[in-house]
Design a protein around this motif. Structure first.
Motif, PDB file in Angstrom:
ATOM      1  N   SER A 157      26.812 155.882 -23.644  1.00  0.00           N
ATOM      2  CA  SER A 157      27.022 155.673 -22.208  1.00  0.00           C
ATOM      3  C   SER A 157      26.633 154.256 -21.827  1.00  0.00           C
ATOM      4  CB  SER A 157      26.214 156.682 -21.387  1.00  0.00           C
ATOM      5  OG  SER A 157      24.839 156.368 -21.399  1.00  0.00           O
ATOM      6  N   VAL A 158      27.288 153.748 -20.788  1.00  0.00           N
ATOM      7  CA  VAL A 158      26.954 152.434 -20.258  1.00  0.00           C
ATOM      8  C   VAL A 158      26.780 152.581 -18.746  1.00  0.00           C
ATOM      9  CG1 VAL A 158      29.414 151.787 -20.106  1.00  0.00           C
ATOM     10  CG2 VAL A 158      27.639 150.015 -20.042  1.00  0.00           C
ATOM     11  N   THR A 159      25.721 151.987 -18.233  1.00  0.00           N
ATOM     12  CA  THR A 159      25.397 152.061 -16.811  1.00  0.00           C
ATOM     13  C   THR A 159      25.282 150.654 -16.257  1.00  0.00           C
ATOM     14  OG1 THR A 159      24.226 154.161 -17.091  1.00  0.00           O
ATOM     15  CG2 THR A 159      23.688 152.883 -15.133  1.00  0.00           C
ATOM     16  N   TRP A 160      25.773 150.461 -15.038  1.00  0.00           N
ATOM     17  CA  TRP A 160      25.643 149.171 -14.382  1.00  0.00           C
ATOM     18  C   TRP A 160      25.512 149.381 -12.876  1.00  0.00           C
ATOM     19  CZ3 TRP A 160      30.166 151.158 -16.257  1.00  0.00           C
ATOM     20  CH2 TRP A 160      31.299 151.161 -15.438  1.00  0.00           C
ATOM     21  N   VAL A 161      25.262 148.301 -12.151  1.00  0.00           N
ATOM     22  CA  VAL A 161      25.060 148.363 -10.704  1.00  0.00           C
ATOM     23  C   VAL A 161      25.997 147.377 -10.031  1.00  0.00           C
ATOM     24  CG1 VAL A 161      23.430 147.861  -8.829  1.00  0.00           C
ATOM     25  CG2 VAL A 161      22.673 149.155 -10.827  1.00  0.00           C
ATOM     26  N   SER A 162      26.551 147.799  -8.898  1.00  0.00           N
ATOM     27  CA  SER A 162      27.396 146.933  -8.085  1.00  0.00           C
ATOM     28  C   SER A 162      27.143 147.233  -6.614  1.00  0.00           C
ATOM     29  CB  SER A 162      28.883 147.157  -8.418  1.00  0.00           C
ATOM     30  OG  SER A 162      29.713 146.377  -7.578  1.00  0.00           O
ATOM     31  N   GLY A 163      27.443 146.274  -5.763  1.00  0.00           N
ATOM     32  CA  GLY A 163      27.268 146.480  -4.332  1.00  0.00           C
ATOM     33  C   GLY A 163      28.379 147.293  -3.711  1.00  0.00           C
ATOM     34  N   ALA A 164      29.477 147.484  -4.413  1.00  0.00           N
ATOM     35  CA  ALA A 164      30.604 148.247  -3.893  1.00  0.00           C
ATOM     36  C   ALA A 164      31.378 148.840  -5.064  1.00  0.00           C
ATOM     37  CB  ALA A 164      31.522 147.361  -3.045  1.00  0.00           C
ATOM     38  N   VAL A 165      32.123 149.906  -4.795  1.00  0.00           N
ATOM     39  CA  VAL A 165      32.930 150.539  -5.830  1.00  0.00           C
ATOM     40  C   VAL A 165      34.349 150.755  -5.327  1.00  0.00           C
ATOM     41  CG1 VAL A 165      31.052 151.685  -7.047  1.00  0.00           C
ATOM     42  CG2 VAL A 165      32.097 152.821  -5.095  1.00  0.00           C
ATOM     43  N   SER A 166      35.292 150.672  -6.238  1.00  0.00           N
ATOM     44  CA  SER A 166      36.694 150.965  -5.938  1.00  0.00           C
ATOM     45  C   SER A 166      37.212 151.934  -7.000  1.00  0.00           C
ATOM     46  CB  SER A 166      37.520 149.677  -5.924  1.00  0.00           C
ATOM     47  OG  SER A 166      38.891 149.959  -5.785  1.00  0.00           O
ATOM     48  N   ASN A 167      37.461 151.410  -8.193  1.00  0.00           N
ATOM     49  CA  ASN A 167      37.883 152.237  -9.314  1.00  0.00           C
ATOM     50  C   ASN A 167      37.170 151.739 -10.562  1.00  0.00           C
ATOM     51  OD1 ASN A 167      39.320 154.073 -10.921  1.00  0.00           O
ATOM     52  ND2 ASN A 167      40.989 152.619 -11.261  1.00  0.00           N
ATOM     53  N   PRO A 168      35.836 151.890 -10.620  1.00  0.00           N
ATOM     54  CA  PRO A 168      35.074 151.303 -11.726  1.00  0.00           C
ATOM     55  C   PRO A 168      35.408 151.958 -13.057  1.00  0.00           C
ATOM     56  CG  PRO A 168      33.674 152.743 -10.423  1.00  0.00           C
ATOM     57  CD  PRO A 168      34.970 152.627  -9.675  1.00  0.00           C
ATOM     58  N   GLN A 169      35.410 151.128 -14.097  1.00  0.00           N
ATOM     59  CA  GLN A 169      35.785 151.588 -15.434  1.00  0.00           C
ATOM     60  C   GLN A 169      35.007 150.815 -16.490  1.00  0.00           C
ATOM     61  OE1 GLN A 169      39.930 150.509 -15.446  1.00  0.00           O
ATOM     62  NE2 GLN A 169      40.593 152.449 -14.538  1.00  0.00           N
ATOM     63  N   VAL A 170      34.998 151.356 -17.675  1.00  0.00           N
ATOM     64  CA  VAL A 170      34.624 150.599 -18.861  1.00  0.00           C
ATOM     65  C   VAL A 170      35.857 150.544 -19.748  1.00  0.00           C
ATOM     66  CG1 VAL A 170      33.705 152.648 -20.057  1.00  0.00           C
ATOM     67  CG2 VAL A 170      33.053 150.361 -20.829  1.00  0.00           C
ATOM     68  N   LYS A 171      36.139 149.373 -20.285  1.00  0.00           N
ATOM     69  CA  LYS A 171      37.244 149.236 -21.235  1.00  0.00           C
ATOM     70  C   LYS A 171      36.695 148.601 -22.498  1.00  0.00           C
ATOM     71  CE  LYS A 171      38.870 145.063 -18.757  1.00  0.00           C
ATOM     72  NZ  LYS A 171      40.028 144.477 -18.028  1.00  0.00           N
ATOM     73  N   TRP A 172      37.144 149.094 -23.642  1.00  0.00           N
ATOM     74  CA  TRP A 172      36.569 148.641 -24.897  1.00  0.00           C
ATOM     75  C   TRP A 172      37.590 148.715 -26.028  1.00  0.00           C
ATOM     76  CZ3 TRP A 172      36.173 153.630 -23.231  1.00  0.00           C
ATOM     77  CH2 TRP A 172      36.318 154.653 -24.173  1.00  0.00           C
ATOM     78  N   GLY A 173      37.279 147.979 -27.101  1.00  0.00           N
ATOM     79  CA  GLY A 173      38.114 147.979 -28.291  1.00  0.00           C
ATOM     80  C   GLY A 173      37.374 147.333 -29.445  1.00  0.00           C
ATOM     81  N   SER A 174      37.961 147.384 -30.616  1.00  0.00           N
ATOM     82  CA  SER A 174      37.303 146.869 -31.820  1.00  0.00           C
ATOM     83  C   SER A 174      37.616 145.398 -32.091  1.00  0.00           C
ATOM     84  CB  SER A 174      37.709 147.707 -33.037  1.00  0.00           C
ATOM     85  OG  SER A 174      39.124 147.729 -33.181  1.00  0.00           O
ATOM     86  N   SER A 175      38.418 144.768 -31.228  1.00  0.00           N
ATOM     87  CA  SER A 175      38.713 143.340 -31.350  1.00  0.00           C
ATOM     88  C   SER A 175      38.407 142.652 -30.032  1.00  0.00           C
ATOM     89  CB  SER A 175      40.181 143.109 -31.719  1.00  0.00           C
ATOM     90  OG  SER A 175      40.483 143.684 -32.973  1.00  0.00           O
TER      91      SER A 175
END
Length: 555
Positions: free
Chosen positions: A162-180
């Motif tokens: 899991s990854v957690t972060w903080v922002s002052g506002a939200v819209s459509n937050p996501q995590v995107k990742w890959g091996s390159s």
């Protein structure tokens, strides 16, 4: 007045502990008055900051009869009520040599993005009866909603992190990742939460230390290939993305897979710009610096309680995550709850002290989504490679038959030692401790006696190899011990509360018979490495980065 830390040892309500009163705690916020001096000019620049960690230069002039009681307070938001809210941090004006000579000078502040604008206030008359004499222009971040405080955590699924972060506002937050690098082949939508002042229990947390925490956002990266290096970004298209970061996927439970762990307790955070906060743990900067230098040789970090020492001063959570981000964004940062996260009267905790400043565990649980049992049940078990870790709460009932102890026994009995031959147990207040603190219910020796009575038989029965504790700000190591007798088939205990908060010096003149090493003079952290047959543990001091104690457990 000296800028050195002011240490005062007090007896907390209902529990004997070391409560360290530092300069910001002495700021009498309620006594603040305002008498604007139009001859004083204070200016902050630049007015727009590119990102978190940017520097602001504050200059002032026109101060008549300059004094050592003159100081500059930082406020976020800039329009805070100075008689109701504590500053985020501050510096004394005489830290600039020209102030006492000419009534003018400049200081530089490093600013963490706290999702709002920032103002700087020139105070006179010291901190007991502060007087607002001049207010600067406001300073803004280019993107107050940039995703920050990024930290990873293990989950019950070894192929998911899991990854957690903080922002002052939200819209459509996501995590995107890959091996390159730059090629993100996977995307996961995030969930988000926050907390309000009504969720907290009182004290500074609900009054002069309260700040809006922002949105706390979490997403899972799933179906990871064990040990593979992944690149990732968090954020959204509306409010922006983080820079690219990377991590190595967790290793699956496997007796043949070596695991490298960093562990410590009681760290807090320090100010690189020389500013003063509510509490300040400057040695913590060495801890995080040294760990960061060896991050490529680290699989997982365990922080055994007393995390940020915010104790109701919410801005310190922002500062703390800024300090650990180079570590926690690269490897899982696992935590265990301590008294300075949880304890407060009438909050259903085990102790009635005021150590959390009114936070009563809420910011801790929201900010660290550990694989725990449920709300206000901060105990859990998790595997990494050849080690199974079990974390308890010493701030909740641990007596035989309690909800926590019943669950801990279930965890202990369920460990598959054929896959995870090493079993490591962690809690904040120590079961074995060289200390003279024996005053009341929450004292070191009283707690240790109770932990031995209710939990030590479980640790022995289920073959715990290593037990890690904090709370006492020292490094201590026992022999393999059971019922205070050295015996080969028992856990070795380590106290690793030397991460950054002021050291505890209340040790006995003669070590207990089971104590092998006691160091109450140095800060540091521990590192251990386990293969299928050996676990090598090392105590590393902060002052020189060298190993000053080590031992090996053998299967």
């Amino acid at each position: 007045m000296s800028r050195s830390l002011l240490l005062l040892f007090l007896q907390c309500v209902g529990v004997q502990c070391h409560q360290f009163i530092h300069p910001l705690s002495h700021v009498n916020v309620a006594a603040t008055s305002q008498l604007i001096d139009n001859s004083i000019h204070i200016q902050a620049s630049p007015v727009v900051l590119n990102g978190s960690g940017s520097s602001v230069k504050v200059t002032w002039s026109g101060v008549t009869s300059p004094s050592t009681g003159d100081w500059i307070g930082v406020y976020a938001p800039s329009k805070a009520d100075f008689s109701q809210k504590a500053p985020v941090k501050y510096q004394y004006a005489h830290a600039c040599p020209t102030h006492m000579e000419s009534g003018s000078g400049s200081l530089t502040f490093r600013m963490v993005n706290m999702r709002t604008d920032i103002g700087f206030v020139f105070f006179r008359n010291g901190i007991k009866k502060p007087v607002v004499a001049a207010v600067s222009n406001s300073v803004q971040f280019k993107n107050p909603n940039e995703p920050l405080q990024i930290h990873l955590a293990l989950t019950h699924d070894p192929k998911t992190i899991s990854v957690t972060w903080v922002s002052g506002a939200v819209s459509n937050p996501q995590v995107k990742w890959g091996s390159s690098s730059g090629q993100y082949t996977h995307v996961t939508k995030a969930v988000w939460t926050t907390y309000s002042v009504s969720d907290l229990c009182g004290g500074a947390a609900t009054t002069l230390g309260w700040r809006e925490p922002g949105w706390i956002i979490t997403a899972n990266m799933t179906s990871l290939y064990p040990g593979m290096l992944y690149y990732y970004m968090v954020g959204d298209d509306t409010y922006g993305w983080s820079k690219e970061l990377s991590f190595s996927a967790p290793k699956l439970p496997d007796p043949s897979v070596a695991t490298r762990v960093v562990a410590f307790g009681d760290m807090g955070n320090g100010m690189v710009d020389g500013s003063l906060q509510h509490w300040e743990q400057q040695p913590s900067l060495n801890t995080t610096k040294l760990i960061s230098q060896h991050i490529n040789e680290t699989d997982v970090v365990f922080h055994i309680g007393d995390i940020s020492y915010a104790v109701g001063y919410a801005a310190e959570w922002d500062e703390f995550f800024d300090q650990i981000s180079p570590i926690a964004s690269r490897v899982p940062y696992m935590v265990c709850i301590g008294n300075h996260e949880r304890d407060f009267p009438n909050s259903k905790g085990y102790f009635s002290g005021t150590d959390s400043g009114g936070e009563c565990g809420v910011p801790y649980e929201k900010r660290f989504p550990m694989p725990r049992s449920g709300l206000d049940q901060p105990w859990y078990g998790v595997s990494y490679g050849n080690i199974h870790f079990i974390s308890m709460s010493t701030e909740h009932d641990w007596s035989v038959g309690s909800e926590q102890t019943t669950f801990l026994e279930h965890l202990l009995s369920s460990v598959d030692r054929s896959q995870t031959p090493w079993l490591v147990f962690a809690g904040h207040r120590p079961m074995y401790i060289d200390s003279t603190n024996d005053a009341n219910q929450g004292s070191d020796l009283t707690v240790a006696k109770s932990l031995k009575k209710h939990l030590e038989p479980l640790l022995k029965s289920y073959g715990v190899d290593l037990a890690m504790w904090g709370h006492h700000h020292s490094y201590q190591r026992t022999c393999p011990v059971y019922k205070e007798l050295c015996t080969s088939s028992a856990p070795t205990h380590v106290v690793i509360g030397m991460g950054g908060q002021s050291l505890s010096h209340d040790v006995k003149s003669v070590k207990p018979s089971w104590a092998v090493v006691v160091d109450d003079q140095h800060f540091g952290y521990s590192r251990f490495e386990a293969n299928g047959t050996h676990l090598k543990f090392m105590y590393i001091r902060n002052d020189d980065g060298q190993i000053h104690d080590q031992f090996t457990l053998v299967k």
